[in-house]
Motif scaffolding. Structure first.
Motif, PDB file in Angstrom:
ATOM      1  N   HIS A   6      -3.937  -6.328  -2.195  1.00 44.27           N
ATOM      2  CA  HIS A   6      -4.353  -7.605  -2.765  1.00 44.27           C
ATOM      3  C   HIS A   6      -5.103  -8.412  -1.716  1.00 44.27           C
ATOM      4  N   GLU A   7      -6.326  -8.739  -2.038  1.00 43.36           N
ATOM      5  CA  GLU A   7      -7.155  -9.521  -1.109  1.00 43.36           C
ATOM      6  C   GLU A   7      -6.480 -10.870  -0.803  1.00 43.36           C
ATOM      7  N   ARG A  57       0.844  -1.199   0.000  1.00 42.17           N
ATOM      8  CA  ARG A  57       0.000   0.000   0.000  1.00 42.17           C
ATOM      9  C   ARG A  57       0.884   1.255   0.000  1.00 42.17           C
ATOM     10  N   PHE A  58       1.914   1.245   0.819  1.00 42.63           N
ATOM     11  CA  PHE A  58       2.797   2.421   0.944  1.00 42.63           C
ATOM     12  C   PHE A  58       3.615   2.649  -0.327  1.00 42.63           C
ATOM     13  N   THR A  73      -4.066   0.865  11.665  1.00 36.76           N
ATOM     14  CA  THR A  73      -3.982   1.052  10.210  1.00 36.76           C
ATOM     15  C   THR A  73      -4.918   0.088   9.486  1.00 36.76           C
ATOM     16  N   SER A  74      -5.137   0.370   8.237  1.00 34.37           N
ATOM     17  CA  SER A  74      -5.762  -0.620   7.350  1.00 34.37           C
ATOM     18  C   SER A  74      -5.067  -0.556   6.001  1.00 34.37           C
ATOM     19  N   ALA A  75      -4.404  -1.632   5.679  1.00 32.15           N
ATOM     20  CA  ALA A  75      -3.798  -1.710   4.342  1.00 32.15           C
ATOM     21  C   ALA A  75      -4.899  -1.772   3.292  1.00 32.15           C
ATOM     22  N   LYS A  76      -6.057  -2.282   3.701  1.00 37.49           N
ATOM     23  CA  LYS A  76      -7.167  -2.433   2.754  1.00 37.49           C
ATOM     24  C   LYS A  76      -7.754  -1.066   2.359  1.00 37.49           C
ATOM     25  N   THR A  77      -8.047  -0.239   3.360  1.00 35.15           N
ATOM     26  CA  THR A  77      -8.651   1.077   3.057  1.00 35.15           C
ATOM     27  C   THR A  77      -7.598   2.168   2.924  1.00 35.15           C
ATOM     28  N   ALA A  78      -6.357   1.860   3.264  1.00 38.16           N
ATOM     29  CA  ALA A  78      -5.225   2.801   3.257  1.00 38.16           C
ATOM     30  C   ALA A  78      -5.204   3.703   4.489  1.00 38.16           C
TER      31      ALA A  78
END
Ligand SMILES: Nc1nc2c(ncn2[C@@H]2O[C@H](COP(=O)(O)OP(=O)(O)OP(=O)(O)O)[C@@H](O)[C@H]2O)c(=O)[nH]1
Ligand SMILES: [Mg+2]
Length: 210
Positions: A34-35, A27-28, A150-155
């Motif tokens: 990726h699910e 994400r960063f 944090t959420s890597a999914k929603t950023a």
């Protein structure tokens, strides 16, 4: 215009398998999620550059494998690092306990690591939360860690997490880069990428990497 100072730091991600270390890095660095992110084998290496205040910070990121069978490899990555992000999953109490033990291990063995952040990932899964925000915040405060959910999914908070680490490294300045200098031990400090030219504040001794 002021000449920016540029530094590079090694950053290691640690934490139990499947907490989302690779997803946070992806994400960063690439703005992706990726699910069905594959479990890391050994470790993965990526770089990303951020600008904080007047300092350009290049991160050399070591994303380690969380599976227990890779545990013995971890010192190879954290020994040379100036910063670490320890990740747990807010829906897993076990992963929070594991994060605490990583922080203990870093305190004991990772002498070059000057900045440690704790990240409670998967905060988008609120209904399944098992790790209390205030408990984690309290733990982080007691240990002097940067802390974010944090959420890597929603950023959510992903960039802020890495920026906070960069900021603290830059603020520590020479102390972040210069200590731990085991030339043979792999515990080198941050390296100067480029000398800030000309005028500006180069004479104040405040540059982050010498
Ligand atoms: N809902 C949700 N799922 C996430 C999040 N971050 C990661 N995941 C998922 O969790 C799973 C594991 O993510 P990884 O990034 O592979 O975890 P890891 O910590 O790198 O795992 P190892 O490489 O085995 O150490 C994947 O299916 C991701 O899609 C998040 O913030 N929210
Ligand atoms: Mg991974």
């Amino acid at each position: 215009m002021q000449t920016a100072r540029q530094c590079q730091f090694k950053l290691v991600l640690l934490g139990e398998s499947a907490v989302g270390k690779s997803s946070l890095v992806l994400r960063f660095v690439k703005g992706q999620f990726h699910e069905y992110q594959e479990s890391t084998i050994g470790a993965a290496f990526l770089t990303q550059t951020v600008v904080v205040d007047d300092v350009t910070v290049k991160f050399e990121i070591w994303d380690t494998a969380g599976q227990e069978r890779y545990h013995s490899l971890a010192p190879m990555y954290y020994r040379g690092a100036q910063a670490a992000i320890v990740v747990y999953d807010v829906t897993s109490s076990d992963s929070f306990q594991r994060a605490k033990s990583w922080i203990r291990e870093l305190n004991e063995k990772a002498t070059a690591v000057k900045v440690v952040a704790l990240a409670g990932n998967k905060v988008d899964l609120q209904q399944q939360r098992l790790v209390d925000l205030t408990e984690a915040q309290q733990f982080a405060d007691d240990k002097g860690l940067i802390f974010m959910e944090t959420s890597a999914k929603t950023a959510m908070n992903v960039n802020d997490l890495f920026l906070s680490v960069a900021k603290r490294l830059a603020q520590l300045g020479d102390a972040a880069g210069g200590i731990g200098g085991g030339a043979g031990g792999g515990a080198s400090g941050g390296q100067r990428l480029q000398q800030g030219g000309g005028s500006g504040d180069s004479g104040r001794g405040s540059s982050c990497c010498k």
